[in-house]
Structures are given as C-alpha cells and as structure tokens.
Design a protein around this motif. Structure first.
Motif, PDB file in Angstrom:
ATOM      1  N   ILE A 252       0.823  -1.211   0.000  1.00 30.31           N
ATOM      2  CA  ILE A 252       0.000   0.000   0.000  1.00 30.31           C
ATOM      3  C   ILE A 252       0.859   1.264   0.000  1.00 30.31           C
ATOM      4  N   PHE A 253       2.080   1.138  -0.478  1.00 26.52           N
ATOM      5  CA  PHE A 253       2.983   2.294  -0.453  1.00 26.52           C
ATOM      6  C   PHE A 253       2.462   3.484  -1.255  1.00 26.52           C
ATOM      7  N   PRO A 254       1.772   3.285  -2.378  1.00 20.57           N
ATOM      8  CA  PRO A 254       1.197   4.467  -3.060  1.00 20.57           C
ATOM      9  C   PRO A 254       0.184   5.207  -2.192  1.00 20.57           C
ATOM     10  N   TYR A 255      -0.582   4.498  -1.383  1.00 19.62           N
ATOM     11  CA  TYR A 255      -1.555   5.151  -0.499  1.00 19.62           C
ATOM     12  C   TYR A 255      -0.828   5.953   0.589  1.00 19.62           C
ATOM     13  N   ILE A 256       0.221   5.343   1.163  1.00 14.47           N
ATOM     14  CA  ILE A 256       1.001   6.058   2.173  1.00 14.47           C
ATOM     15  C   ILE A 256       1.675   7.274   1.558  1.00 14.47           C
TER      16      ILE A 256
ATOM     17  N   SER B 234      -2.386   9.631  12.477  1.00 14.38           N
ATOM     18  CA  SER B 234      -2.773  11.041  12.427  1.00 14.38           C
ATOM     19  C   SER B 234      -1.821  11.944  11.664  1.00 14.38           C
ATOM     20  N   THR B 235      -0.578  11.535  11.480  1.00 12.15           N
ATOM     21  CA  THR B 235       0.397  12.448  10.896  1.00 12.15           C
ATOM     22  C   THR B 235       0.303  12.512   9.378  1.00 12.15           C
ATOM     23  N   GLY B 236       0.667  13.665   8.843  1.00 16.74           N
ATOM     24  CA  GLY B 236       0.786  13.835   7.404  1.00 16.74           C
ATOM     25  C   GLY B 236       2.209  14.146   6.990  1.00 16.74           C
ATOM     26  N   ASN B 237       3.154  13.953   7.924  1.00 20.42           N
ATOM     27  CA  ASN B 237       4.564  14.246   7.680  1.00 20.42           C
ATOM     28  C   ASN B 237       5.351  12.942   7.590  1.00 20.42           C
ATOM     29  N   LEU B 238       6.154  12.804   6.549  1.00 18.24           N
ATOM     30  CA  LEU B 238       6.898  11.557   6.335  1.00 18.24           C
ATOM     31  C   LEU B 238       7.815  11.248   7.505  1.00 18.24           C
ATOM     32  N   TRP B 239       8.561  12.241   7.985  1.00 15.86           N
ATOM     33  CA  TRP B 239       9.565  11.970   9.011  1.00 15.86           C
ATOM     34  C   TRP B 239       8.927  11.625  10.348  1.00 15.86           C
TER      35      TRP B 239
ATOM     36  N   ILE C   2      -1.458 -12.669   6.788  1.00 19.64           N
ATOM     37  CA  ILE C   2      -2.729 -12.056   6.410  1.00 19.64           C
ATOM     38  C   ILE C   2      -2.663 -10.533   6.458  1.00 19.64           C
ATOM     39  N   GLY C   3      -1.606  -9.994   7.043  1.00 18.92           N
ATOM     40  CA  GLY C   3      -1.484  -8.548   7.173  1.00 18.92           C
ATOM     41  C   GLY C   3      -1.540  -7.791   5.860  1.00 18.92           C
ATOM     42  N   PRO C   4      -0.788  -8.203   4.825  1.00 15.26           N
ATOM     43  CA  PRO C   4      -0.855  -7.457   3.560  1.00 15.26           C
ATOM     44  C   PRO C   4      -2.246  -7.428   2.944  1.00 15.26           C
ATOM     45  N   ALA C   5      -2.958  -8.555   3.004  1.00 12.13           N
ATOM     46  CA  ALA C   5      -4.310  -8.590   2.426  1.00 12.13           C
ATOM     47  C   ALA C   5      -5.261  -7.703   3.207  1.00 12.13           C
ATOM     48  N   LEU C   6      -5.241  -7.809   4.537  1.00 12.24           N
ATOM     49  CA  LEU C   6      -6.132  -6.998   5.359  1.00 12.24           C
ATOM     50  C   LEU C   6      -5.752  -5.519   5.288  1.00 12.24           C
ATOM     51  N   GLY C   7      -4.445  -5.252   5.296  1.00 15.93           N
ATOM     52  CA  GLY C   7      -4.003  -3.865   5.172  1.00 15.93           C
ATOM     53  C   GLY C   7      -4.408  -3.257   3.841  1.00 15.93           C
ATOM     54  N   GLY C   8      -4.293  -4.024   2.771  1.00 15.63           N
ATOM     55  CA  GLY C   8      -4.721  -3.536   1.466  1.00 15.63           C
ATOM     56  C   GLY C   8      -6.208  -3.269   1.414  1.00 15.63           C
ATOM     57  N   TYR C   9      -6.990  -4.149   2.035  1.00 12.75           N
ATOM     58  CA  TYR C   9      -8.447  -3.951   2.064  1.00 12.75           C
ATOM     59  C   TYR C   9      -8.813  -2.674   2.815  1.00 12.75           C
ATOM     60  N   LEU C  10      -8.173  -2.466   3.972  1.00 12.38           N
ATOM     61  CA  LEU C  10      -8.459  -1.258   4.739  1.00 12.38           C
ATOM     62  C   LEU C  10      -8.032  -0.010   3.991  1.00 12.38           C
TER      63      LEU C  10
ATOM     64  N   LEU D  93     -11.287   2.130   3.514  1.00  7.62           N
ATOM     65  CA  LEU D  93     -11.404   3.143   4.557  1.00  7.62           C
ATOM     66  C   LEU D  93     -10.279   4.174   4.543  1.00  7.62           C
ATOM     67  N   GLY D  94      -9.145   3.797   4.000  1.00 11.23           N
ATOM     68  CA  GLY D  94      -7.963   4.644   4.070  1.00 11.23           C
ATOM     69  C   GLY D  94      -6.889   3.966   4.895  1.00 11.23           C
ATOM     70  N   TYR D  95      -5.633   4.146   4.490  1.00 10.73           N
ATOM     71  CA  TYR D  95      -4.552   3.394   5.149  1.00 10.73           C
ATOM     72  C   TYR D  95      -4.401   3.758   6.618  1.00 10.73           C
ATOM     73  N   ARG D  96      -4.820   4.957   7.024  1.00 17.99           N
ATOM     74  CA  ARG D  96      -4.671   5.353   8.422  1.00 17.99           C
ATOM     75  C   ARG D  96      -5.461   4.451   9.369  1.00 17.99           C
ATOM     76  N   TRP D  97      -6.511   3.827   8.846  1.00 18.98           N
ATOM     77  CA  TRP D  97      -7.314   2.943   9.684  1.00 18.98           C
ATOM     78  C   TRP D  97      -6.554   1.691  10.101  1.00 18.98           C
ATOM     79  N   ILE D  98      -5.523   1.330   9.362  1.00 21.99           N
ATOM     80  CA  ILE D  98      -4.675   0.213   9.784  1.00 21.99           C
ATOM     81  C   ILE D  98      -4.114   0.496  11.174  1.00 21.99           C
ATOM     82  N   PHE D  99      -3.644   1.706  11.367  1.00 21.40           N
ATOM     83  CA  PHE D  99      -3.033   2.083  12.642  1.00 21.40           C
ATOM     84  C   PHE D  99      -4.089   2.438  13.683  1.00 21.40           C
ATOM     85  N   ALA D 100      -5.161   3.099  13.251  1.00 16.76           N
ATOM     86  CA  ALA D 100      -6.206   3.485  14.199  1.00 16.76           C
ATOM     87  C   ALA D 100      -6.857   2.258  14.839  1.00 16.76           C
ATOM     88  N   LEU D 101      -7.112   1.238  14.039  1.00 17.69           N
ATOM     89  CA  LEU D 101      -7.729   0.031  14.576  1.00 17.69           C
ATOM     90  C   LEU D 101      -6.761  -0.791  15.425  1.00 17.69           C
TER      91      LEU D 101
END
Length: 213
Positions: free
Chosen positions: A33-37, A95-100, A150-158, A162-170
C-alpha cells in the motif's frame, strides 16, 4: 525445583499472544500500500517504502534490547512498555501527514514489536509445563506468523475501503486490550541485576543499522 501445574495459562497466552500478533500485523500490513502512504504524506512511493524498512530495522534492535530490559525492569514492565510504545506509535501513524514523523512512529512500533518476540516466547515457556512446550511453541509461532501472512491482504483492504490510516487506528484498541489482559497474567521472576547499559555499543549498532537505509 517445584513441579509446575499442568494447567495451561490461557489468559496469559491470549494477552501476550495478542501483543505478539499485533506486532507482526503492524509490520506486514503496509506491504503493497505504499502508493496510499505516499499520497497521505505527500512523498514518492520509494520514500513511502521506508515505512516498512524503518519498522524492520527497529524490530531487530528491539530483539537485541530485550534481554537487558527484561533483567533490569522485569517482564511485566517490559510488556507494558512495549504495548504503550506501540499504542503511541500507532496513534501518531494514524494522524500524521509528515513523512519523518511517520518514520519515527513506525520506528516506535518496530521497537515494541521486536521486544515482544523473545519476551513472549520466554513467557509462554515459563508459564507452561515442560510436557506442553511443543504445542505451546506451535501456538506461539502461529501467533507471530499468521498475522504476518494475512497482514498485507487486510491492510490492502483497509487502505482501499477506509484509508490506510485505519490500519493504525484500529491497532490502538487491540494494543490496549493486549496490555490489559497480558499485564495481569504476567508473574514477575526477577533475576540478578544486569550490568550497566552499554550506551556506546547500542548507539554504534543503531547507527550502523540505520546507515543501511
């Protein structure tokens, strides 16, 4: 040596295993999901790949640190510290929008996940009777490896739905649940006080690993 009870500590396995599983999931879920990040932090997909590599580097450092931290602070405090660090890292990542800042939070998650790998194995073996060590190690291996697969499949689905941030929020409530269940089941067994921390050696190790980035 006192004979251990044959009763299996299932609540310990649940709490500590949940933390171990979340560490594996947090590491694997960003694969693919690197393009989404990249879009979320306004960078290229090549730079977004660092969200994985920073996790892996700090994961290996966490594994290295575990023996000293366990001897110095005890298993319960290390487990709670790792869960707290991962929770904070997940909140920042969501929550962050900064790469670093994202890379810093991913480093926090990786360090926590690394601490939990040898710590959880030690806790699983210590709490179970010797006659059950084989099945317990199968359980431990599955807790670590199944989320990794299963992480890559579930992460890709989220990321798509919903957006990649939901991976971390959940991840946050799961980390908190693991800390609540696991910490109440860990019985402290302090060993001799460890020698002083080799800060220079640690910094050189860390700098060498980060230089590979």
């Amino acid at each position: 040596m006192t004979q251990r009870s044959e009763t299996m500590p299932w609540m310990l396995f649940l709490g500590v295993g949940l933390g171990l599983a979340m560490g594996s999931f947090d590491g694997a879920a960003v694969q693919g999901i690197f393009p989404y990040i990249a879009g979320g932090v306004a960078t290229s997909s090549d730079h977004a790949l660092w969200a994985l590599t920073y996790f892996i580097v700090n994961w290996s450092v966490g594994i290295t640190l575990m023996p000293w931290t366990h001897a110095r602070f005890g298993a319960r405090q290390v487990f709670l510290g790792a869960c707290s660090l991962a929770t904070l890292g997940s909140l920042i990542s969501a929550s962050t929008g900064n790469l670093w800042i994202l890379l810093l939070s991913r480093a926090m998650e990786g360090m926590a996940a690394g601490l939990l790998v040898p710590l959880s194995q030690s806790l699983f073996l210590r709490a179970s009777p010797a006659s059950q060590h084989g099945p317990v190690m199968v359980l431990w291996s599955n807790a670590m490896l199944v989320p990794f697969f299963i992480g890559p499949a579930l992460g890709g689905y989220l990321a798509v739905t919903l957006g990649y941030r939901w991976i971390f929020a959940l991840s946050v409530p799961v980390w908190l649940l693991a800390a609540w269940i696991g910490s109440g089941q860990i019985r402290e067994e302090r060993g001799p006080r460890p020698p002083g921390f080799d800060l220079l050696g640690f910094l050189l190790l860390y700098a060498g690993l980060m230089a590979l980035q």
